[in-house]
Design an enzyme around this catalytic site. Structure first.
Site, PDB file in Angstrom:
ATOM      1  CB  CYS A 274      -0.957   0.001   1.187  1.00  0.00           C
ATOM      2  SG  CYS A 274      -2.258  -1.211   0.968  1.00  0.00           S
TER       3      CYS A 274
HETATM    4  P1  NAD Z   1      -4.806  -8.310  -4.010  1.00  0.00           P
HETATM    5  O1  NAD Z   1      -4.047  -7.983  -5.225  1.00  0.00           O
HETATM    6  O2  NAD Z   1      -4.197  -9.153  -2.926  1.00  0.00           O
HETATM    7  O3  NAD Z   1      -6.191  -9.007  -4.407  1.00  0.00           O
HETATM    8  C1  NAD Z   1      -7.009  -8.584  -5.444  1.00  0.00           C
HETATM    9  C2  NAD Z   1      -7.877  -9.768  -5.871  1.00  0.00           C
HETATM   10  O4  NAD Z   1      -8.832  -9.318  -6.821  1.00  0.00           O
HETATM   11  C3  NAD Z   1      -7.103 -10.896  -6.542  1.00  0.00           C
HETATM   12  O5  NAD Z   1      -7.411 -12.122  -5.916  1.00  0.00           O
HETATM   13  C4  NAD Z   1      -7.586 -10.869  -7.993  1.00  0.00           C
HETATM   14  O6  NAD Z   1      -7.616 -12.154  -8.592  1.00  0.00           O
HETATM   15  C5  NAD Z   1      -8.993 -10.326  -7.817  1.00  0.00           C
HETATM   16  N1  NAD Z   1      -9.543  -9.693  -9.021  1.00  0.00           N
HETATM   17  C6  NAD Z   1      -8.953  -8.792  -9.844  1.00  0.00           C
HETATM   18  N2  NAD Z   1      -9.805  -8.393 -10.815  1.00  0.00           N
HETATM   19  C7  NAD Z   1     -10.961  -9.047 -10.594  1.00  0.00           C
HETATM   20  C8  NAD Z   1     -12.230  -9.047 -11.223  1.00  0.00           C
HETATM   21  N3  NAD Z   1     -12.481  -8.268 -12.284  1.00  0.00           N
HETATM   22  N4  NAD Z   1     -13.189  -9.864 -10.747  1.00  0.00           N
HETATM   23  C9  NAD Z   1     -12.944 -10.660  -9.678  1.00  0.00           C
HETATM   24  N5  NAD Z   1     -11.786 -10.680  -9.011  1.00  0.00           N
HETATM   25  C10 NAD Z   1     -10.804  -9.886  -9.463  1.00  0.00           C
HETATM   26  O7  NAD Z   1      -5.260  -6.921  -3.392  1.00  0.00           O
HETATM   27  P2  NAD Z   1      -5.402  -6.462  -1.862  1.00  0.00           P
HETATM   28  O8  NAD Z   1      -4.067  -6.340  -1.225  1.00  0.00           O
HETATM   29  O9  NAD Z   1      -6.449  -7.274  -1.190  1.00  0.00           O
HETATM   30  O10 NAD Z   1      -5.940  -4.967  -2.078  1.00  0.00           O
HETATM   31  C11 NAD Z   1      -7.211  -4.721  -2.650  1.00  0.00           C
HETATM   32  C12 NAD Z   1      -7.472  -3.221  -2.610  1.00  0.00           C
HETATM   33  O11 NAD Z   1      -7.539  -2.753  -1.251  1.00  0.00           O
HETATM   34  C13 NAD Z   1      -6.396  -2.357  -3.268  1.00  0.00           C
HETATM   35  O12 NAD Z   1      -6.968  -1.230  -3.855  1.00  0.00           O
HETATM   36  C14 NAD Z   1      -5.510  -1.953  -2.109  1.00  0.00           C
HETATM   37  O13 NAD Z   1      -4.811  -0.754  -2.367  1.00  0.00           O
HETATM   38  C15 NAD Z   1      -6.539  -1.768  -1.017  1.00  0.00           C
HETATM   39  N6  NAD Z   1      -6.035  -1.971   0.351  1.00  0.00           N
HETATM   40  C16 NAD Z   1      -5.167  -2.984   0.609  1.00  0.00           C
HETATM   41  C17 NAD Z   1      -4.716  -3.173   1.918  1.00  0.00           C
HETATM   42  C18 NAD Z   1      -3.725  -4.262   2.228  1.00  0.00           C
HETATM   43  O14 NAD Z   1      -3.202  -4.257   3.351  1.00  0.00           O
HETATM   44  N7  NAD Z   1      -3.438  -5.206   1.345  1.00  0.00           N
HETATM   45  C19 NAD Z   1      -5.174  -2.339   2.949  1.00  0.00           C
HETATM   46  C20 NAD Z   1      -6.091  -1.334   2.655  1.00  0.00           C
HETATM   47  C21 NAD Z   1      -6.515  -1.156   1.336  1.00  0.00           C
END
Ligand code: NAD
Length: 453
Positions: A274
């Site tokens: 992030c």
């Molecule tokens: P990630 O990359 O771990 O997971 C994203 C998931 O979405 C993947 O499993 C992918 O296969 C799936 N995906 C992508 N396109 C898709 C679609 N069209 N239909 C269905 N599934 C789909 O991401 P994350 O770390 O969980 O982060 C998600 C969001 O939350 C981001 O915007 C990130 O900035 C935000 N965020 C993350 C955190 C963190 O600690 N990881 C904390 C706060 C906010």
């Protein structure tokens, strides 16, 4: 009363944790992800990520049937009331936000809405730049579904603030909920859901515009990044001042309520999925509007060079790094997670490889993917002790509790030369300086130089 049926679209760190936690609150939850391998692994109760308590919650949800997993949003959408979108928002090479996953998720939601009778609320949980939810997401869904935002479906931007390594805990007990709403009906629906979820322990709630909610998330992360980078600059200064210690300085300023004690720990820099990507995206977003964000820029710049300070110390202590065996303790960007996205350990390993060092690494939570990515370039040890055996220098890259148990004696006995670069300040300087060649981040050494006073 029958609980609502909720869809979580995108099962990464955020989506999976949310899906698992909703189950504990009695919601019928359908997790949807386009990655067939991930859905299959999860359905077989194999949790693809390490987060304390997550695996158990998923197994429980699947066993009771409260949690279902699928790749098919269309099928899942039937009879559901709310869809949370938690797909990834990675960086473009330029640093700006890549909204491809948001775009494709919005297309799928638009198509699925056609099958839903009655009002449905779409909630963007992903971190997106201001304007994305109200403009791009809304337009795609309206075009694809033929439905009208505000009448047939509601729209909210509801950023997530959880910390990896404590994701379940944060999701069950968040410090606040920020609801950006397209209209009052959207906001009321989401607030109602959270009141049901948290019942009598409802956290602080902010209801605002979509753009404000999106902006809060970016400002939040940029501020956190700035706080750490600020302390890292102070750490570099401390190293030139005999008898100074950045940890004591942090404690001293942290007692000022206007500053607060958290996020003041100096180290080798911040990483993770992030702070780096969001700071870069925020800068690029500002630039697109003709606004410079020099503080965010400086925070990133400091972070770019901070990991290299560990290599400078090692180089100086060993008279060069070529052919030297360097033990790197910790790969994940922080403890209690297996996430190595933008981890400073990887940056350090790349630099060491460039300088032809031999590298041994150990991390308690290394994934098969990380192992594969680094295979042939580093030696994976089975324990911290094995990792430091015969090494010329050890760099502490992640503050896993397991490493804190090592004593100065262990390093002295096992290493060829006990040069310790404590990049996370986990050891007692007095004990280590007496028994090893110890360099702690932000620790002014008595041989650190003459202040010229
Ligand atoms: P990630 O990359 O771990 O997971 C994203 C998931 O979405 C993947 O499993 C992918 O296969 C799936 N995906 C992508 N396109 C898709 C679609 N069209 N239909 C269905 N599934 C789909 O991401 P994350 O770390 O969980 O982060 C998600 C969001 O939350 C981001 O915007 C990130 O900035 C935000 N965020 C993350 C955190 C963190 O600690 N990881 C904390 C706060 C906010």
């Amino acid at each position: 009363m029958e609980k609502r049926k909720i869809i979580i679209l995108g099962l990464g760190y955020v989506g999976l944790t949310m899906a698992a936690c909703l189950v504990t609150r009695g919601f019928k939850t359908i997790g949807v992800d386009m990655d067939s391998e991930k859905v299959a692994a999860l359905s077989a109760k194999n949790c693809p990520i390490q987060e304390p308590g997550l695996k158990e919650l998923i197994a429980e949800g699947l066993a009771t049937g409260a949690l279902e997993l699928t790749q098919d949003l269309g099928e899942a959408a039937e009879g559901s009331q709310i869809t949370f979108v938690s797909v990834g928002t990675p960086s473009e090479p330029s640093g700006s936000i890549n909204l491809e996953q948001i775009r494709s998720a919005s297309e799928s939601v638009g198509a699925a809405l056609k099958k839903i009778d009655g009002y449905h609320l779409l909630v963007v949980r992903s971190t997106v730049t201001p304007g994305t939810t109200g403009q791009m997401v809304r337009r795609i869904i309206e075009r694809r579904s033929g439905r009208s935002c505000g009448e047939d479906f509601g729209l909210c931007a509801n950023p997530e603030f959880m910390k990896e390594g404590a994701a379940v805990q944060d999701m069950l007990k968040p410090d606040r909920i920020v609801i950006g709403e397209y209209d009052a009906k959207s906001g009321n629906t989401l607030e109602g859901f959270y009141r049901e979820m948290y019942s009598d322990s409802m956290p602080a709630l902010i209801r605002t515009s979509l753009a404000n909610a999106e902006l809060i998330k970016y400002s939040n992360n940029a501020f956190l990044a700035t706080k750490i980078s600020f302390m890292n600059s102070i750490a570099n200064l401390c190293e030139r001042i005999p008898e100074s210690d950045v940890d004591v300085v942090a404690k001293g300023i942290g007692l000022d309520p206007r500053i607060g004690p958290l996020f003041l720990r100096a180290g080798l820099g911040w990483g993770g999925s992030c702070l780096p990507k969001d700071s870069k995206a925020f800068l690029a977003f500002g630039r697109s509007l003709g606004v410079d964000l020099p503080i965010v820029h400086a925070a990133l710049e400091i972070n770019e060079i901070q990991p290299l300070s560990a290599l400078d110390k090692a180089r100086k202590a060993l008279g060069g790094l070529r052919g030297k065996r360097i033990a790197v303790l910790g790969l994940s960007f922080k403890p209690e997670t297996d996430d190595v996205r933008e981890a400073i350990s990887i940056r350090i390993i790349d630099e060491l490889l460039r300088e032809a060092s031999e590298i041994s690494v150990y991390d308690p939570a290394v994934t098969e993917t990380t192992r594969r990515n680094l295979s042939g370039r580093v030696d994976f040890a089975a324990s911290a002790e094995e990792c430091i055996d015969g090494a010329d220098c050890c760099i502490i890259a992640t503050e896993w509790d397991e490493f804190k148990r090592l004593r100065a004696e262990d390093f002295k006995r096992r290493m060829r030369r006990p040069v310790i670069i404590d990049g996370r300040r986990i050891y007692n300087p007095r004990e280590f300086e007496a028994n090893t060649e110890y360099y702690g981040v932000g620790l002014g050494r008595t041989d650190g130089g003459d202040l010229g006073a």
